[in-house]
Design a protein around this motif. Structure first.
Motif: not given
Length: 508
Positions: A284-298
């Protein structure tokens, strides 16, 4: 018989047929029953364990219907549109009865247009298996009013009024029945549900939620490493949940919830069920690293939405490990890097026709453990498979019926087939005789040896009625090269003109 504790001593909870014949009945006091027959044997009931068993059976009954409802000590299934999968409603009843019998459980079964009607027939019909084939009112008429599921006081009142059967209750005008039982409108309601005048949708038994781990952040995380850091914290929590439930993950999904209401998800699948933290994190590491937080993950949630049973196991005690897990991990990593369509494996299919008997499927599509169980057989027949060829399945000759496992020795087949059978010109002694010479790709081959024919009939359940049978021959030319050729059709078979000849495979 089974008993439970009551206010004034043990109460009979359930009775066997033999105990019922001796005067025992559910709801009566044990002392009253033993006054009629002192030899009655009573065992304390365990309602909690009984309920747990019924809950497990409800999940198991999903094999027959996607909608299963727990109803006390019974199950109600909506079999609308699924009975034909088991040979009709009678075939479905036979299958249910047979599978319960294999577990040592007896069951009373009924199929009816309404859920309440089926409940009444299953519990009160003289036959242990009943299918409502005629008018439902006629089927229910002879049953006692207690078959409507009414409370005991209402049943006794109806019986004192002479309304002992559902048929007698149906003959009473609806308005008069409602006026007479003002405090018990459930009589009219129960009658309407049984006869289909009022809808009674089923509520499916709740399924176990998939294993998951959640993480809520005090402040929105806007840095790109937020998802990766969350994954490191969630993997150990999820693995502990998998270990507790003796499960392994086949697919994982990490979902990040943004403050603006949108979500971002990364998911991977595994070849074999796994709960090894390092392996799951690496996938999962590589795919998770590509997630864009944009305005932020909560918040983040890691879910194993595809799971399989996985107990504690040791690959080997004194010998070298088989390498199955290492191969599975390699397939997982390649699939993540290259995509599911790029990593494939040969798959055998049930078909008489050689070109349909094998193909390629995603390596993640099924458990590698099952694939490797038959690896010795598959390697012998599905070896290789390059450009212009296709692996050959080990299907046997057909007589026109759907393929079934064969006990006899399999015919010799080439390991490689041409992508498409190519037409050849054949010279033979008689219209249905052994071929003597053929021309393929502008080269003439004199046949020195012939074996055959192996006849393969058309698949009538899949092909049109005009399809012609095939007679396959293994031939060897004067130079020692061996081919697999076939004649399509027979003279006078009414399905075309002169039979055509084709070459379909090459022997090594």
């Amino acid at each position: 018989m089974l008993t439970v504790e009551g206010a004034h001593g043990p109460i009979i909870h359930a009775v066997t047929k033999a105990a019922a014949e001796r005067g025992a009945r559910a709801g009566a006091r044990l002392t009253d029953a033993r006054a009629l027959d002192p030899a009655l044997v009573a065992v304390p009931a365990d309602p909690a364990s009984d309920s747990a068993l019924v809950e497990r059976l409800a999940k198991w009954a999903g094999r027959w219907s996607p909608l299963v409802e727990v109803d006390g000590d019974g199950l109600r299934l909506d079999v609308t549109g699924v009975a034909h999968l088991f040979g009709g409603e009678r075939g479905l009843l036979r299958d249910v009865r047979r599978r319960f019998a294999r577990m040592g459980l007896s069951a009373r079964l009924a199929i009816a247009p309404t859920a309440a009607g089926a409940w009444a027939l299953a519990r009160f019909s003289p036959s242990p298996t009943r299918k409502a084939e005629r008018d439902l009112v006629e089927q229910l008429a002879s049953l006692p009013v207690s078959a409507l599921g009414l409370d005991l006081d209402t049943v006794r009142t109806l019986e004192r009024l002479g309304l002992e059967t559902i048929g007698a209750l149906v003959e009473v005008p609806r308005l008069a029945l409602a006026r007479r039982f003002r405090g018990a409108e459930d009589v009219v309601d129960a009658l309407d549900r049984a006869l289909g005048r009022k809808a009674e949708p089923l509520t499916a038994a709740p399924a176990d939620p998939p294993p998951y781990a959640a993480l809520r952040l005090e402040e929105p995380a806007t840095h790109p490493e937020a998802a990766s850091q969350a994954l490191e914290r969630l993997i150990p929590v999820l693995v502990r949940e998998l270990e507790h439930r003796h499960l392994g993950a086949r697919r994982l999904a990490l979902t990040g919830y943004r403050v603006d209401g949108s979500v971002a998800t990364a998911s991977v699948a595994t070849t074999m069920p796994s709960r090894e933290p390092k392996h799951l994190h690496r996938l999962l590491a590589d795919k998770v690293a590509m997630l864009d937080p944009e305005f932020g993950f909560d918040a983040f949630v890691l879910v194993a939405d595809w799971i399989e049973d996985l107990g504690a196991a040791q690959e080997s005690l004194v010998e070298e490990p088989s390498g199955t897990r290492e191969l599975a991990r390699l397939v997982d990593r390649l699939t993540v890097k290259l995509g599911g369509r790029a990593v494939r494996r040969p798959q055998a299919f049930e078909s008489h026709l050689p070109e349909r008997a094998s193909g390629w499927v995603s390596a993640i599509s099924s458990s590698l453990r099952a694939q490797l169980a038959g690896r010795g057989t598959m390697q012998r027949r599905l070896h290789g498979g390059g450009v212009g060829t296709k692996p050959l399945h080990h299907s046997t000759s057909s007589s026109g019926a759907p393929p079934q496992p064969a006990a006899r020795e399999e015919p010799k087949r080439p390991q490689r087939l041409l992508d498409r059978a190519e037409a050849i010109d054949v010279i033979y002694a008689t219209p249905e005789g052994v071929p003597r010479r053929f021309r393929w790709r502008r080269v003439v081959h004199d046949i020195a040896r012939v074996e055959g024919p192996e006849r393969i009939a058309p698949e009538w359940w899949r092909q049109p009625s005009s399809a012609r049978l095939r007679d396959y021959y293994r031939v060897e030319d004067a130079d020692g090269r061996r081919y697999w050729i076939y004649r399509e059709g027979l003279i006078g078979d009414g399905r075309g003109g002169v039979p055509a000849w084709f070459i379909h495979g090459l022997f090594s």
